[in-house]
Write a protein that holds these residues in place. Structure first.
Motif, PDB file in Angstrom:
ATOM      1  N   GLY A  82       0.806  -1.218   0.000  1.00 28.64           N
ATOM      2  CA  GLY A  82       0.000   0.000   0.000  1.00 28.64           C
ATOM      3  C   GLY A  82       0.839   1.269   0.000  1.00 28.64           C
ATOM      4  O   GLY A  82       2.029   1.264  -0.330  1.00 28.64           O
ATOM      5  N   PHE A  83       0.205   2.369   0.417  1.00 27.55           N
ATOM      6  CA  PHE A  83       0.840   3.677   0.367  1.00 27.55           C
ATOM      7  C   PHE A  83       2.047   3.786   1.306  1.00 27.55           C
ATOM      8  O   PHE A  83       2.996   4.496   1.013  1.00 27.55           O
ATOM      9  CB  PHE A  83      -0.182   4.784   0.670  1.00 27.55           C
ATOM     10  CG  PHE A  83      -1.184   4.967  -0.441  1.00 27.55           C
ATOM     11  CD1 PHE A  83      -0.799   5.511  -1.659  1.00 27.55           C
ATOM     12  CD2 PHE A  83      -2.493   4.571  -0.274  1.00 27.55           C
ATOM     13  CE1 PHE A  83      -1.696   5.667  -2.692  1.00 27.55           C
ATOM     14  CE2 PHE A  83      -3.415   4.719  -1.298  1.00 27.55           C
ATOM     15  CZ  PHE A  83      -3.016   5.266  -2.514  1.00 27.55           C
ATOM     16  N   GLY A  84       2.014   3.095   2.449  1.00 29.71           N
ATOM     17  CA  GLY A  84       3.160   3.109   3.351  1.00 29.71           C
ATOM     18  C   GLY A  84       4.395   2.521   2.696  1.00 29.71           C
ATOM     19  O   GLY A  84       5.517   2.998   2.891  1.00 29.71           O
ATOM     20  N   ASP A  85       4.192   1.490   1.892  1.00 31.94           N
ATOM     21  CA  ASP A  85       5.302   0.866   1.172  1.00 31.94           C
ATOM     22  C   ASP A  85       5.823   1.803   0.082  1.00 31.94           C
ATOM     23  O   ASP A  85       7.031   1.897  -0.142  1.00 31.94           O
ATOM     24  CB  ASP A  85       4.848  -0.464   0.565  1.00 31.94           C
ATOM     25  CG  ASP A  85       4.303  -1.396   1.629  1.00 31.94           C
ATOM     26  OD1 ASP A  85       5.013  -1.640   2.623  1.00 31.94           O
ATOM     27  OD2 ASP A  85       3.159  -1.866   1.476  1.00 31.94           O
ATOM     28  N   PHE A  86       4.908   2.490  -0.584  1.00 35.20           N
ATOM     29  CA  PHE A  86       5.303   3.467  -1.601  1.00 35.20           C
ATOM     30  C   PHE A  86       6.162   4.566  -0.970  1.00 35.20           C
ATOM     31  O   PHE A  86       7.162   4.993  -1.553  1.00 35.20           O
ATOM     32  CB  PHE A  86       4.075   4.073  -2.277  1.00 35.20           C
ATOM     33  CG  PHE A  86       4.425   5.132  -3.278  1.00 35.20           C
ATOM     34  CD1 PHE A  86       4.911   4.780  -4.526  1.00 35.20           C
ATOM     35  CD2 PHE A  86       4.284   6.475  -2.964  1.00 35.20           C
ATOM     36  CE1 PHE A  86       5.253   5.762  -5.455  1.00 35.20           C
ATOM     37  CE2 PHE A  86       4.615   7.456  -3.883  1.00 35.20           C
ATOM     38  CZ  PHE A  86       5.098   7.106  -5.137  1.00 35.20           C
ATOM     39  N   ALA A  87       5.788   5.017   0.233  1.00 32.53           N
ATOM     40  CA  ALA A  87       6.559   6.070   0.913  1.00 32.53           C
ATOM     41  C   ALA A  87       7.989   5.602   1.213  1.00 32.53           C
ATOM     42  O   ALA A  87       8.946   6.375   1.088  1.00 32.53           O
ATOM     43  CB  ALA A  87       5.855   6.495   2.197  1.00 32.53           C
ATOM     44  N   ILE A  88       8.144   4.335   1.597  1.00 35.28           N
ATOM     45  CA  ILE A  88       9.483   3.791   1.859  1.00 35.28           C
ATOM     46  C   ILE A  88      10.300   3.772   0.576  1.00 35.28           C
ATOM     47  O   ILE A  88      11.458   4.197   0.549  1.00 35.28           O
ATOM     48  CB  ILE A  88       9.388   2.378   2.479  1.00 35.28           C
ATOM     49  CG1 ILE A  88       8.791   2.463   3.887  1.00 35.28           C
ATOM     50  CG2 ILE A  88      10.751   1.689   2.498  1.00 35.28           C
ATOM     51  CD1 ILE A  88       8.426   1.120   4.497  1.00 35.28           C
TER      52      ILE A  88
END
Length: 187
Positions: free
Chosen positions: A117-123
């Motif tokens: 999800g978006f948390g993974d994209f931020a990483i």
């Protein structure tokens, strides 16, 4: 036990279908008995049943790591019928190749929460263009976080790993009713 160690078996080891071998992972150094549990058998090994994997001391294992969890002096037959992930990292996937525990992960899930999800994209965004490992967003294992890693995240975006060992709602209801019946009978 309460920390990694080596369990020595003089002779043969036969794990039955209803048995569980619990293995703790505590470090990436590769030292059996210190960085991870190991079953050391002088004779033959026959596997069946469950392998349960957990972590110790705050260690976070990453995809690409492997651990020689069983050593033996004779022959090996059988394999584990199931592997239980008790690490708290739903996105960490396991396979046993002979007697080596190999770790893998859901492509695009560097935080290993089991959801891309978006948390993974931020990483991935934070580490883009930098050297790194799976936890930094290097999903293809080439040592750098690049557009190829972004493509893996994009292809898996929204994918979720189903949590393991969660009872069905009907099972929970049945267990609750059974518990109430036992409590009522005790009165």
């Amino acid at each position: 036990g309460f920390s990694p160690g080596t369990l020595n078996v003089a002779g043969n080891y036969n794990q039955s279908a209803g048995s569980t071998l619990a293995i703790e992972l505590a470090g990436a150094g590769g030292v059996p008995g210190t960085d991870f549990d190991q079953l050391a058998v002088t004779g033959d090994v026959t596997l069946d049943g469950t392998l349960e994997v957990s972590t110790f001391g705050g260690f976070t294992p990453l995809p690409g790591m492997s651990f020689d969890i069983i050593s033996f002096g004779g022959t090996l037959s059988g394999t584990f019928s199931s592997i239980v992930n008790s690490t708290g990292l739903a996105g960490l996937l396991f396979a046993v190749n002979s007697v080596t525990l190999e770790l893998d992960g859901l492509g695009g899930d560097p935080n290993l929460d089991g959801v891309v999800g978006f948390g993974d994209f931020a990483i991935l965004q934070t580490n883009f263009g930098q050297p790194g490992n799976f936890a930094d967003g290097d999903f293809n294992g080439d040592g750098f976080v690049t557009f190829a890693d972004f493509a893996i995240l994009q292809n898996n975006f929204g994918v979720t790993v189903a949590p393991a060992n969660v009872p069905e709602p009907a099972t929970l209801t049945l267990l609750s009713l059974l518990s109430l019946a036992v409590l009522r009978r005790r009165r």
